[in-house]
Design a protein around this motif. Structure first.
Motif, PDB file in Angstrom:
ATOM      1  N   TYR A 128      -0.233  -1.082  15.343  1.00 14.94           N
ATOM      2  CA  TYR A 128       0.554  -0.612  14.253  1.00 14.94           C
ATOM      3  C   TYR A 128       0.521   0.941  13.855  1.00 14.94           C
ATOM      4  O   TYR A 128       0.772   1.385  13.340  1.00 14.94           O
ATOM      5  CB  TYR A 128       0.725  -2.572  13.545  1.00 14.94           C
ATOM      6  CG  TYR A 128       1.178  -1.833  11.975  1.00 14.94           C
ATOM      7  CD1 TYR A 128       3.381  -1.218  12.607  1.00 14.94           C
ATOM      8  CD2 TYR A 128       0.640  -1.838  10.872  1.00 14.94           C
ATOM      9  CE1 TYR A 128       3.785  -1.275  10.740  1.00 14.94           C
ATOM     10  CE2 TYR A 128       1.529  -1.356   9.759  1.00 14.94           C
ATOM     11  CZ  TYR A 128       2.667  -0.950   9.778  1.00 14.94           C
ATOM     12  OH  TYR A 128       3.260  -0.727   8.605  1.00 14.94           O
ATOM     13  N   LYS A 129      -1.040   0.392  13.387  1.00 20.71           N
ATOM     14  CA  LYS A 129      -1.632   1.558  12.558  1.00 20.71           C
ATOM     15  C   LYS A 129      -1.371   2.647  13.114  1.00 20.71           C
ATOM     16  O   LYS A 129      -1.177   4.042  12.912  1.00 20.71           O
ATOM     17  CB  LYS A 129      -2.913   1.542  12.443  1.00 20.71           C
ATOM     18  CG  LYS A 129      -4.159   2.278  11.311  1.00 20.71           C
ATOM     19  CD  LYS A 129      -4.951   1.988  11.315  1.00 20.71           C
ATOM     20  CE  LYS A 129      -5.574   3.714   9.996  1.00 20.71           C
ATOM     21  NZ  LYS A 129      -6.757   3.676   9.796  1.00 20.71           N
TER      22      LYS A 129
ATOM     23  N   PRO B 128      -3.589  -4.562   9.860  1.00 20.50           N
ATOM     24  CA  PRO B 128      -3.086  -3.411   9.991  1.00 20.50           C
ATOM     25  C   PRO B 128      -3.277  -2.268   9.373  1.00 20.50           C
ATOM     26  O   PRO B 128      -2.585  -1.094  10.296  1.00 20.50           O
ATOM     27  CB  PRO B 128      -1.810  -3.626   9.355  1.00 20.50           C
ATOM     28  CG  PRO B 128      -2.012  -5.342   8.011  1.00 20.50           C
ATOM     29  CD  PRO B 128      -2.721  -6.164   9.472  1.00 20.50           C
TER      30      PRO B 128
ATOM     31  N   ARG C 246       6.749  -5.971  13.453  1.00 23.90           N
ATOM     32  CA  ARG C 246       4.918  -5.407  13.855  1.00 23.90           C
ATOM     33  C   ARG C 246       4.587  -7.006  13.891  1.00 23.90           C
ATOM     34  O   ARG C 246       4.620  -8.098  13.852  1.00 23.90           O
ATOM     35  CB  ARG C 246       4.164  -5.477  13.469  1.00 23.90           C
ATOM     36  CG  ARG C 246       3.673  -5.548  12.237  1.00 23.90           C
ATOM     37  CD  ARG C 246       2.925  -5.208  11.133  1.00 23.90           C
ATOM     38  NE  ARG C 246       2.555  -5.746   9.385  1.00 23.90           N
ATOM     39  CZ  ARG C 246       1.079  -6.429   9.359  1.00 23.90           C
ATOM     40  NH1 ARG C 246       0.688  -6.739  10.336  1.00 23.90           N
ATOM     41  NH2 ARG C 246       1.134  -7.030   8.557  1.00 23.90           N
TER      42      ARG C 246
ATOM     43  N   SER D 220      -5.356  -1.221  14.785  1.00 24.72           N
ATOM     44  CA  SER D 220      -4.370  -1.276  15.451  1.00 24.72           C
ATOM     45  C   SER D 220      -3.360  -0.895  16.188  1.00 24.72           C
ATOM     46  O   SER D 220      -3.542  -0.081  15.235  1.00 24.72           O
ATOM     47  CB  SER D 220      -4.307  -2.222  13.718  1.00 24.72           C
ATOM     48  OG  SER D 220      -2.557  -2.177  13.810  1.00 24.72           O
TER      49      SER D 220
END
Ligand code: 6PG
Length: 236
Positions: free
Chosen positions: A79-80, A72, A99, A77
């Motif tokens: 999500y990042k 992450p 996530r 990513s």
């Protein structure tokens, strides 16, 4: 299906944000699948900058339609990217963030995330149902992380699958077609001239488009909206 075309990517972002604010206001709890890519980045910035007072994020649960199999903290990513451009700037409870764990063993994560969807989402037709799935389309015709060379993943009996990027070999987790087409609402955010040819093929029902998962997106609810900029819409 509705197609909405705007002059610029920024206008796509502000008009989609308005659409989202209206949609979220109509439900106490909403479950949304996000996508990665460059267009959502602009949308997330717009939501964080100009829609703070229009959206109560406490009732919103965020999921991902696809994720790269990386940590992450990795720049790849999804999500990042979402944390940097949206989550860190809005008031949303931690427990509302669901996530895909890209750092896990891909096959195990596909099974785990399918369980997350099964446990958290309301069902319709016995299948988890998102209030909204946000999709994009890559220059190579992929949607979520279903690439043309793995178009069979669309028809998977699983809710989530492991996909492979055709050039880099990067593994990814993606939701499958049954989850996308079971959503109450599906939105495409597609911008840039690199998309024009494939957008044209899809909307003109060219034979080639059968290889692009975007041409298979047809939610049972009939609520499908394409948000395009002029550059992506030139060949429709
Ligand atoms: C990903 C995405 C992907 C994305 C398209 C479009 O993680 O790669 O979820 O499906 O939607 O690549 O990306 P752009 O917004 O950059 O065109």
């Amino acid at each position: 299906m509705r197609i909405k075309t705007y002059n610029t990517k920024q206008e796509v972002a502000s008009n989609f944000s308005r659409y989202l604010a209206i949609l979220l206001a109509s439900e106490e709890t909403s479950h949304i699948a996000l996508s990665g890519g460059s267009t959502p980045k602009v949308v997330f910035d717009e939501l964080a900058a100009n829609f703070q007072s229009d959206i109560d994020w406490h009732g919103v649960h965020l999921y991902w339609g696809d994720e790269r199999c990386v940590a992450p903290t990795d720049d790849d990513s999804n999500y990042k990217m979402t944390v940097e451009h949206l989550i860190s700037k809005i008031d949303i409870p931690k427990e509302n963030i669901h996530r895909i764990k890209g750092e896990n063993i891909p096959k195990e994560e596909a099974v785990r995330y399918a369980d997350v969807l099964d446990e958290n989402l309301p069902k319709s037709n016995g299948i988890p149902q998102f209030d909204l799935v946000i999709l994009g389309m890559g220059d190579d015709g992929h949607t979520a992380s279903i690439f043309p060379h793995e178009i069979d993943l669309w028809d998977s009996e699983q809710y989530c699958e492991v996909a492979t990027h055709p050039d880099s070999g990067q593994r990814r987790i993606t939701i499958s077609g049954q989850i996308i087409n079971n959503a109450k609402n599906v939105v495409f955010l597609v911008t840039g001239e690199g998309k024009a040819e494939k957008v044209g093929e899809i909307h003109n029902k060219n034979d080639k488009a059968k290889m692009y998962p975007a041409s298979l997106v047809a939610p049972e609810s009939n609520n499908l909206v394409w948000f395009l900029d002029e550059a992506a819409a030139t060949l429709i």
